[in-house]
Design an enzyme around this catalytic site. Structure first.
Site, short mmCIF file in Angstrom:
data_model
loop_
_atom_site.label_atom_id
_atom_site.label_comp_id
_atom_site.label_asym_id
_atom_site.label_seq_id
_atom_site.Cartn_x
_atom_site.Cartn_y
_atom_site.Cartn_z
N LYS A 177 42.96 42.85 33.81
CA LYS A 177 42.14 41.99 34.66
C LYS A 177 41.08 42.82 35.39
CE LYS A 177 42.07 40.89 38.91
NZ LYS A 177 40.61 40.83 39.16
N CYS A 286 35.46 56.86 43.25
CA CYS A 286 36.67 57.15 44.04
C CYS A 286 36.75 58.62 44.40
CB CYS A 286 37.89 56.72 43.26
SG CYS A 286 37.93 57.39 41.61
N GLU A 387 36.95 55.56 53.74
CA GLU A 387 36.19 55.49 52.50
C GLU A 387 35.05 54.48 52.68
OE1 GLU A 387 38.17 53.85 49.03
OE2 GLU A 387 37.45 55.58 47.93
P1 NAP Z 1 39.99 46.37 45.37
O1 NAP Z 1 39.47 45.39 46.32
O2 NAP Z 1 41.27 47.03 45.67
O3 NAP Z 1 40.06 45.61 43.97
C1 NAP Z 1 40.50 46.23 42.80
C2 NAP Z 1 41.03 45.19 41.85
O4 NAP Z 1 42.19 44.58 42.40
C3 NAP Z 1 40.07 44.05 41.55
O5 NAP Z 1 40.24 43.67 40.20
C4 NAP Z 1 40.55 42.97 42.48
O6 NAP Z 1 40.19 41.67 42.09
C5 NAP Z 1 42.05 43.17 42.40
N1 NAP Z 1 42.81 42.62 43.52
C6 NAP Z 1 42.40 42.39 44.78
N2 NAP Z 1 43.41 41.88 45.51
C7 NAP Z 1 44.48 41.76 44.68
C8 NAP Z 1 45.81 41.29 44.84
N3 NAP Z 1 46.25 40.84 46.00
N4 NAP Z 1 46.63 41.32 43.78
C9 NAP Z 1 46.21 41.79 42.60
N5 NAP Z 1 44.96 42.24 42.38
C10 NAP Z 1 44.10 42.24 43.41
O7 NAP Z 1 38.98 47.56 45.12
P2 NAP Z 1 37.45 47.45 44.74
O8 NAP Z 1 36.73 47.12 45.98
O9 NAP Z 1 37.25 46.62 43.54
O10 NAP Z 1 37.17 48.95 44.27
C11 NAP Z 1 36.88 49.96 45.14
C12 NAP Z 1 38.13 50.79 45.42
O11 NAP Z 1 38.69 51.31 44.23
C13 NAP Z 1 37.83 52.00 46.25
O12 NAP Z 1 38.78 52.11 47.28
C14 NAP Z 1 37.96 53.16 45.29
O13 NAP Z 1 38.29 54.38 45.84
C15 NAP Z 1 39.00 52.68 44.37
N6 NAP Z 1 38.91 53.37 43.09
C16 NAP Z 1 39.83 54.33 42.79
C17 NAP Z 1 39.77 55.03 41.60
C18 NAP Z 1 40.77 56.07 41.27
O14 NAP Z 1 40.88 56.43 40.13
N7 NAP Z 1 41.53 56.59 42.20
C19 NAP Z 1 38.77 54.72 40.69
C20 NAP Z 1 37.84 53.75 41.01
C21 NAP Z 1 37.93 53.08 42.22
P3 NAP Z 1 38.91 40.92 42.76
O15 NAP Z 1 37.83 41.09 41.83
O16 NAP Z 1 39.27 39.52 42.98
O17 NAP Z 1 38.67 41.60 44.08
#
Ligand code: NAP
Ligand code: MG
Length: 503
Positions: A177, A286, A387
């Protein structure tokens, strides 16, 4: 007419059960670029069921590693053939500069599928038999089952490959997803996986909201394992939901990675490297080098070089080949970045470069922010601890290596770090003391599918990539084969022939 994208469930393209769709927005223009079927809970369950059936009844988990590898290589080949379209989608949907999507993204996707194909081939050389006290023993690794993968919007196509390739290489089936903000290349990869001839249900892709489709997947008893990349906050929620049927989890979460510039570094090289560490993809990485620690003796001259060179970064439409930095993903993200810049000012840090939205001619609706550099930062400030996920750098001076290590490690995160130095021995000493999953010396962003990637502390759980990442997708089984036969002495603590007191 905008293009329409469908879900991929059980080897077929499909609309959402509810018939709902949502708009994909091009962050360079703020305008609608495509329409996408919006999966709900029902569709998540439908996809999980397709993956379950493919795992329980299909050929995939029973295939030999070298056979599965052929399919992964075929996917890599199709990605190569479709590189132009995939790159264009990533640029228009996720705001990747076209140079970056044609180069970094396509390259990483292809190499991820190829590397896991190689690892799958080697799978068969494992399992040495060992003899022990009248038995033969071996360890067998088996696929875990149905894997759910939830990915963020910042590197959609790469994230899809990072999740799909190891999962299927190890014989699992998968439901992915993507984030609502950037689902298109996931759906296109879903199509290519079907075109590659993967058995129906091995790879399923559903675009839907996290709260709805995402939670339904992570909560589903049909799913055995979850791989999540995203924020630390949602990572916590994923762990809770996964606890229902004790799913295995890997989490790749946030970061606040420290780049340490020692006084013996090649200054020009380090200035360029620090800028690439933070401003690549507008800081929405990230593992971006968001905290820059510079030794006090070179601090002033380094900062001057940094600000001067940052001025030359061309902010523009992602589709424009001359752009060095594109937009941030959304209006919401733009506002978050703005709020953090205001916080930094309130905390007493100095804006040395940028600090405002950027205007790009002919793209008034786009979500652009200037490359922003804060000086006068203390590591305890919010802009140094939280962040931001945008083009904002916090520069912090330090006295000696000891202090650099101490400050760098003062963070709830531990994803990556880096050292810039002309002395390898000194750099390695610092690198080994950083509490992070990856450390780059005189480089940045060098993620390689052959080597593990993941975080210490609140940056995550488990690793992706390499043999280690492959093993995260396998169960471990010990098989014991008795060699002594029926004539051997029973276990002394279970011998029914020994007379008992009541006999
Ligand atoms: P996010 O809000 O945590 O969302 C990530 C994914 O999770 C999206 O597909 C989101 O869907 C889904 N999601 C949100 N709430 C959920 C829930 N309650 N249950 C299941 N899935 C859920 O993060 P983001 O804003 O998209 O991405 C930025 C973050 O990702 C940053 O904190 C970054 O550091 C981190 N990141 C980490 C890495 C790594 O490898 N460590 C790599 C890239 C990014 P929706 O589209 O509906 O929000
Ligand atoms: Mg989009």
């Amino acid at each position: 007419m905008t293009e329409r994208f469908q879900l991929w469930i059980g080897g077929e393209s499909s609309g959402a059960t509810s018939g709902e769709t949502f708009d994909s927005i091009d962050p360079s223009t703020g305008e609608v670029y495509a329409q996408v079927a919006k999966a709900g809970k029902d569709d998540a369950v439908r996809a999980a069921q397709a993956a379950r059936t493919a795992f329980d009844e299909g050929p995939w988990p029973k295939m030999r590693g070298r056979e599965r590898a052929q399919y992964l290589l075929k996917v890599a080949e199709l990605v190569k053939q479709n590189a132009g379209r995939l790159a264009e989608l990533e640029t228009n949907d996720a705001g990747h500069t076209i140079r970056m999507s044609k180069g970094a993204d396509i390259g990483m996707v292809i190499s991820t599928f190829r590397v896991f194909a190689e690892i799958a081939v080697r799978e068969e050389d494992e399992a040495p038999l060992t003899r022990s006290q009248g038995s033969m023993n071996y360890i067998r690794r088996e696929p875990i089952g149905v894997c759910a993968a939830i990915t963020p919007w910042n590197f959609p196509m790469q994230m899809a490959a990072w999740k799909i390739a190891p999962a299927i290489a190890a014989g699992n089936t998968v439901v992915v997803k993507p984030a609502l903000l950037a689902p298109l290349t996931h759906l296109e990869l879903g199509r290519l996986c079907v075109e590659a001839g993967l058995p129906a249900g091995v790879v399923n892709v559903i675009a839907g909201s996290g709260a709805d489709a995402g939670e339904a997947l992570v909560d589903s008893p049909l799913v055995d394992r979850v791989a999540f990349t995203g924020s630390t906050e949602v990572g916590r929620r994923i762990m809770q939901l996964a606890s229902g049927n004790i799913k295995k989890c890997t989490l790749e979460l946030g970061g606040k990675s420290a780049a340490i510039v020692l006084d013996d570094a090649d200054l020009d090289y380090a200035v360029d490297g620090a800028l690439w560490g933070i401003f690549f993809h507008a800081g929405q990485v990230c593992s971006a080098g968001t905290r820059l620690f510079v030794q006090r003796s070179i601090h002033e001259v380094f900062l001057a070089g940094l600000v001067k060179r940052a001025d030359g970064i061309r902010v523009g439409s992602a589709a424009e080949p001359a752009s060095d930095m594109g937009p941030v993903i959304s209006k919401g993200q733009l506002e978050t970045v703005e709020r953090y810049v205001a916080t930094g000012r309130d905390e007493g840090a100095d804006v040395l470069a940028g600090g405002e939205r950027a205007m790009v001619e002919g793209h008034d609706g786009g979500f652009y922010f200037q490359p922003t550099i804060f000086g006068g930062v203390d590591n305890s400030m919010r802009i140094a601890q939280e962040e931001i996920f945008g083009p904002v750098l916090a520069v912090i001076p330090f006295e000696d290596d000891e202090e650099a290590v101490r400050l760098a490690n003062r963070s709830i995160y531990g994803l990556a770090g880096g050292v810039w130095s002309g002395d390898n021995a000194r750099a390695v000493k610092v690198a080994e003391r950083l509490r992070t999953g990856t450390v780059w010396i005189n480089d940045w962003h060098m993620i390689n599918p052959r080597y593990p990637f993941g975080g210490y502390k609140q940056s995550g759980l488990g690793r992706e990539h390499g043999e280690v990442g492959f093993d995260e997708y396998r169960e471990i089984k010990h098989i014991h084969l008795d060699l002594a036969g029926p004539n051997r002495a029973r276990h002394p603590w279970w011998d029914l022939s020994v007379p008992k007191r009541s006999d």
